[in-house]
Structures are given as structure tokens and as C-alpha cells.
Design a protein around this motif. Structure first.
Motif: not given
Length: 301
Positions: A104-108, A242-251, A164-167, A154-160
Motif C-alpha cells: 500500500i505504501a509503495s503504490l501510494s 478504512f480497513a477492517h479485514d485482515d486481508s487488507v490491514r497493515g502493520l 487495497f485500491a481504497g487505501m 465517500l469510500m463506502r459509496w465508491l465501494g472502496l
């Protein structure tokens, strides 16, 4: 013929001794002053280095302590244990969370540069919309919690949400003001004559930016990208909402998971913190010359 008596020799020696005495005293005073200055310099350096290293040393000592020793607040442990290390990696998927943060940090950071580089060129070189710089900076100065609820809806409205895309989008645009002010000095260092020569040859603004400015901005882009990466890697507030799921959560969110309802696993939390520091330290160490040189060059007009 002149006769030199013993009395004359004694007088001469006494005169030399009187002349040499002040010189010796001055030399000794100078030596003492230089030694004192050297001691003070090393004392100041030791305090300065200790100020930054002491928290890391304490963090390392926490990883080898039992829970009771942690609560006592002792710096050194009498019963070192590796229990915190294997439990920290067993309790959560720590390596996976670190990987999420790095991606997430690199792509952002890349997104930040893609937006900030042409925007800085347009504002600084073409003198178009200079007020945008101050406006973006003023938005960055506001507490991040101000933007929390609007961004959430806004992110909920966009489904993000939980993606990863949202973060990446949040961090990428959030760090644009920082990138703009860092790149501003680099763009100003490029001679305007290069732009004018390109325009005379028929190049447009976009081609001038891509062909002339981008190669010359490479050191600044690297330094700015590293700063943006570190800022995104260390962010906690938006990541926790913005990230509740372990598949997206960061450090940063993963470290908070070691806090329970009744107690906090400080030892395992320290292990997770140290493991999370390592990638950033390695990146900063590997790009140390470019980071320091780039930021220094960007600060000079």
C-alpha cells in the motif's frame, strides 16, 4: 675581546626562563581548553545519539522480558526469554501485515508522484495556480480526523472500504501536499532556458515536462517518493477505520491487536514494532545518500 662570566650566563638563563614561563602557561591553557571542548563535544554527541537510540534499546529489551518484568518498568531483564518472539508471529500473521503495508505504501507513493510532479511543474514553471500550493498545505495542516467521516462515507459509496485500491487512493492523494512542497525546490533549480529552448524547437508543455524535467527531477522524485512511502507506512488513523479485514490491514493496525480488553501484551507488541521497523530502516539505509542528498538539494533555491 668580550669576557663572558658565570654571572652573565646565569642572568641569561633567568631571562630565558622568565620569557618561556608565560609561553608554557599559555600552551597548557590552550591544551586544557581543547581537551575540555573535545569532552563537551563528545558528551553532546553522546546525548544526541542516546536520545534517538534509547527508545529503540528499550523496545529491544521489552522483547526479552516476561510480563511481570515489563510491568515493573525495569530496563534490563534478569530472566531473558524468547517467548514474546514466537508468540508474536503465532498470534497474528505479522509478516502478512507488514507485506500489506509495504504494498500500500509503495503504490501510494507512486500515485503521489504521478499527481504531484506535473502539478508542481505547472504551478512553479508555468506560474499557473500558485494559490493551489498554499491551499493544499492548509488542508494538510488540519487534523486528519477532520477528513475521517467524509472520506469514510465517500469510500463506502465508491465501494472502496476494505480494499487495497481504497487505501492506496487515500494515502496517494493525502501526501500530495508534502510532495508538492518537496518537489518545488527541485523544479526551481532547473534553468528556465532549457524550457525556452525546448519550446523554440516545437515541444509542448507535456513533452518539455517528460523529456526535460523528469530526468532532471529524478533525485527529487526518489527522495519525495521515500518520504511519501514512510508517511503512508506509518499512518494509523485511516488504516484503523478504512480497513477492517485482515486481508487488507497493515502493520500499524496489527500492532494495536496486541491490546486486549484487560491487559496489553507489551512484549509481543514490541516484537511487532521491531519487525515493522526493519523494512523501513533497510529502505532508508539503502537509499540514504539519495534521500539526504535529494532533500538537501531540494531545500536550496
Amino acid at each position: 675581546m668580550t669576557t663572558v662570566t658565570v654571572l652573565d650566563i646565569d642572568r641569561s638563563r633567568g631571562s630565558d626562563a622568565r620569557d618561556a614561563a608565560p609561553t608554557n602557561i599559555a600552551a597548557r591553557v590552550g591544551t586544557v581548553r581543547r581537551a575540555a571542548a573535545r569532552v563537551l563535544w563528545w558528551l553532546g554527541v553522546s546525548l544526541y545519539v542516546g536520545f534517538f537510540l534509547l527508545p529503540v534499546a528499550f523496545l529491544i529489551s521489552l522483547t526479552f522480558k516476561t510480563r511481570d518484568e515489563v510491568l515493573l518498568g525495569q530496563f534490563f531483564t534478569s530472566k531473558p526469554t524468547l517467548e514474546n518472539w514466537w508468540k508474536a508471529f503465532e498470534f497474528i500473521n505479522l509478516a502478512g501485515f507488514i507485506g500489506h503495508s509495504l504494498v500500500i505504501a509503495s503504490l501510494s507513493a507512486v500515485l503521489t508522484l504521478v499527481v504531484a510532479a506535473p502539478a508542481t511543474y505547472a504551478v512553479v514553471r508555468l506560474r499557473s495556480g500558485e494559490w493551489l500550493g498554499s491551499l493544499t498545505l492548509s488542508s494538510y495542516i488540519a487534523p486528519p480526523v477532520v477528513a475521517l467521516l467524509p472520506l469514510f462515507f465517500l469510500m463506502r459509496w465508491l465501494g472502496l472500504l476494505n480494499s487495497f485500491a481504497g487505501m492506496i487512493l487515500v494515502y496517494g492523494f493525502m501526501n500530495v501536499p508534502v510532495a508538492y512542497w518537496l518537489l518545488r525546490g527541485f523544479v526551481r533549480r532547473i534553468p528556465p532556458a532549457l524550457d525556452e529552448a525546448a519550446w523554440v524547437d516545437g515541444a509542448g508543455f507535456l513533452k518539455t515536462f517528460l523529456v526535460i524535467h523528469l530526468p532532471l527531477l529524478a533525485p527529487g522524485l526518489v527522495a519525495t517518493g521515500l518520504v511519501s512511502l514512510i508517511l503512508a507506512y506509518n499512518e494509523f488513523l485511516f488504516a484503523s477505520v478504512f480497513a477492517h479485514d485482515d486481508s487488507v490491514r497493515g502493520l500499524t493496525v496489527a500492532i494495536s491487536l496486541f491490546q486486549g480488553d484487560r491487559f496489553v501484551n507489551f512484549g509481543q507488541m514490541a516484537v511487532a514494532s521491531l519487525a515493522g521497523i526493519v523494512p523501513v530502516y533497510l529502505i532508508a539505509l539503502f537509499f540514504q545518500n539519495r534521500l539526504v542528498g535529494g532533500l538537501t538539494a531540494g531545500g536550496v533555491k
